[in-house]
Design a protein around this motif. Sequence first.
Motif, PDB file in Angstrom:
ATOM      1  N   GLY A 107       0.798  -1.212   0.000  1.00 27.13           N
ATOM      2  CA  GLY A 107       0.000   0.000   0.000  1.00 27.13           C
ATOM      3  C   GLY A 107       0.829   1.259   0.000  1.00 27.13           C
ATOM      4  O   GLY A 107       2.058   1.227   0.114  1.00 27.13           O
ATOM      5  N   MET A 138       4.906  -1.740   2.698  1.00 25.71           N
ATOM      6  CA  MET A 138       4.152  -0.585   3.192  1.00 25.71           C
ATOM      7  C   MET A 138       5.060   0.642   3.391  1.00 25.71           C
ATOM      8  O   MET A 138       4.743   1.526   4.180  1.00 25.71           O
ATOM      9  N   LEU A 158       9.128  -5.949   1.575  1.00 26.16           N
ATOM     10  CA  LEU A 158       9.601  -5.470   0.269  1.00 26.16           C
ATOM     11  C   LEU A 158       9.713  -3.954   0.296  1.00 26.16           C
ATOM     12  O   LEU A 158       8.739  -3.257   0.585  1.00 26.16           O
ATOM     13  N   ARG A 182      15.932   5.492   3.047  1.00 23.91           N
ATOM     14  CA  ARG A 182      15.568   4.219   2.423  1.00 23.91           C
ATOM     15  C   ARG A 182      16.545   3.125   2.879  1.00 23.91           C
ATOM     16  O   ARG A 182      16.154   2.041   3.288  1.00 23.91           O
ATOM     17  N   MET A 201      13.284   0.203 -10.446  1.00 24.88           N
ATOM     18  CA  MET A 201      12.569   0.276 -11.718  1.00 24.88           C
ATOM     19  C   MET A 201      13.637   0.425 -12.801  1.00 24.88           C
ATOM     20  O   MET A 201      14.545   1.241 -12.653  1.00 24.88           O
ATOM     21  N   PRO A 231      10.184  -2.888 -15.410  1.00 22.97           N
ATOM     22  CA  PRO A 231      10.386  -1.665 -16.192  1.00 22.97           C
ATOM     23  C   PRO A 231       9.577  -0.499 -15.640  1.00 22.97           C
ATOM     24  O   PRO A 231       8.465  -0.695 -15.155  1.00 22.97           O
ATOM     25  N   LEU A 307      -0.467   2.246 -10.356  1.00 21.81           N
ATOM     26  CA  LEU A 307       0.833   2.886 -10.179  1.00 21.81           C
ATOM     27  C   LEU A 307       1.321   3.432 -11.509  1.00 21.81           C
ATOM     28  O   LEU A 307       2.089   4.378 -11.583  1.00 21.81           O
TER      29      LEU A 307
HETATM   30  N1  SAH Z   1       4.485   2.398  -0.962  1.00 22.53           N
HETATM   31  C1  SAH Z   1       5.245   1.173  -1.066  1.00 22.53           C
HETATM   32  C2  SAH Z   1       4.735   0.282  -2.184  1.00 22.53           C
HETATM   33  C3  SAH Z   1       5.005   0.899  -3.523  1.00 22.53           C
HETATM   34  S1  SAH Z   1       4.442   0.120  -4.924  1.00 22.53           S
HETATM   35  C4  SAH Z   1       6.697   1.521  -1.298  1.00 22.53           C
HETATM   36  O1  SAH Z   1       6.990   2.678  -1.646  1.00 22.53           O
HETATM   37  O2  SAH Z   1       7.556   0.664  -1.136  1.00 22.53           O
HETATM   38  C5  SAH Z   1       5.756  -0.982  -5.270  1.00 22.53           C
HETATM   39  C6  SAH Z   1       6.722  -0.575  -6.384  1.00 22.53           C
HETATM   40  O3  SAH Z   1       6.054  -0.214  -7.569  1.00 22.53           O
HETATM   41  C7  SAH Z   1       7.585   0.626  -6.086  1.00 22.53           C
HETATM   42  O4  SAH Z   1       8.639   0.293  -5.259  1.00 22.53           O
HETATM   43  C8  SAH Z   1       8.044   1.049  -7.480  1.00 22.53           C
HETATM   44  O5  SAH Z   1       9.332   0.527  -7.779  1.00 22.53           O
HETATM   45  C9  SAH Z   1       6.993   0.423  -8.391  1.00 22.53           C
HETATM   46  N2  SAH Z   1       6.362   1.475  -9.197  1.00 22.53           N
HETATM   47  C10 SAH Z   1       5.738   2.589  -8.759  1.00 22.53           C
HETATM   48  N3  SAH Z   1       5.391   3.369  -9.800  1.00 22.53           N
HETATM   49  C11 SAH Z   1       5.804   2.732 -10.920  1.00 22.53           C
HETATM   50  C12 SAH Z   1       5.764   3.037 -12.308  1.00 22.53           C
HETATM   51  N4  SAH Z   1       5.230   4.181 -12.749  1.00 22.53           N
HETATM   52  N5  SAH Z   1       6.300   2.149 -13.186  1.00 22.53           N
HETATM   53  C13 SAH Z   1       6.830   1.004 -12.738  1.00 22.53           C
HETATM   54  N6  SAH Z   1       6.924   0.670 -11.451  1.00 22.53           N
HETATM   55  C14 SAH Z   1       6.414   1.525 -10.543  1.00 22.53           C
END
Ligand code: SAH
Length: 345
Positions: A107, A138, A158, A182, A201, A231, A307
């Motif tokens: 989330g 999270m 994660l 981080r 990413m 990606p 996302l």
């Molecule tokens: N809030 C949590 C969960 C994030 S979603 C956190 O920040 O760890 C999990 C992952 O989705 C992120 O770590 C990021 O690497 C990926 N993500 C977010 N936006 C993205 C995008 N536009 N394209 C690809 N991956 C994305």
Amino acid sequence: MCNLVNKLIQNGRLSAQEYGELLANNSEELRREMAQAARAVAEEHFGNKIYTRGLIEVTNVCRNNCYYCGIRAGNSKVERFRLTKDQILACCRRGYDLDFRTFVLQGGEDPSYSADFIVDVVQDIRREFPDCAITLSMGEWGREDYERFYNAGANRYLLRHETHNAAHYGVLHPKKMTIENRLRCLNDLKEIGFQTGTGIMVGSPGQTIDHLVEDILYIEQFEPEMIGIGPFLPHHDTPFANEAKGSLEMTLLLISLFRLMFPKANIPSTTSMATIEPTGREQGILAGANVVMPNLSPKDLRAHYALYDNKVATNEEAAESRAKLQARMEQIGYELSAERGDAKR
Ligand code: SAH
């Protein structure tokens, strides 16, 4: 190139310069060679079994404003939702019936999702599903909070570092987010005893080969149990709306590289892989990944957890997602495992 691949197969490590050379020479032939070696290593440890994780998107409310992410605080067009504890438990029950033995709660950093609430949810899942692994995704918390999550029964966490380079981290995130924090989180998680996952990413705006080498060196020394890479894909309501998407080919090469560096790590073939290309998830498995994460979230809320654009399977029931994946994996000679699939070092 062949020499570098052989060296990597033998030592599991290369020098910084050699990693750079490898990435700069990302040809089809190199990818084929790397994938073949990576798959052989994965098969040694996992056979033709692919571990499954049931992904539950628990809240799309987020205090952060990461420039790449569709559910960033600044995106006023998102319809926000947060699951109740009962809804989360219902997802777990459905998942358990479908043979999932790992639940991933992911989330945004939702201010209403307090540490107390997360502890409560984790405790209840732990009590009802003693044989399952609980993974949290999270975001950033203090060490004491992470300790409480762990003591409540969470096993894995994660948290992608996204990029190890401080200047590049600043290209992807507002100033109040830092790579220092981080990495502090990741160190805390590992010390507490979580199986810890990090990653990046691929092809995020401003990313260079040198950045990727930095990421590889960081991951090399951190030795995560899980490595999540996919990606970058743009989302239309973010500052990166018009940026180019990341490269599937570079992602595949990196999956193979990490498999050769970490034979026993859990490496997912992500939803973003399946989104960038219809067969992307299969290609990830064939490059050395050993995990898939079908969605267990309530169907009517999935579209709100975007996302990035065009995310696949937003319109499927959990069972449908799992069955489809099972069929896809069978087509390439693999099968979904009903094991919990803890990572060994
Ligand atoms: N809030 C949590 C969960 C994030 S979603 C956190 O920040 O760890 C999990 C992952 O989705 C992120 O770590 C990021 O690497 C990926 N993500 C977010 N936006 C993205 C995008 N536009 N394209 C690809 N991956 C994305």
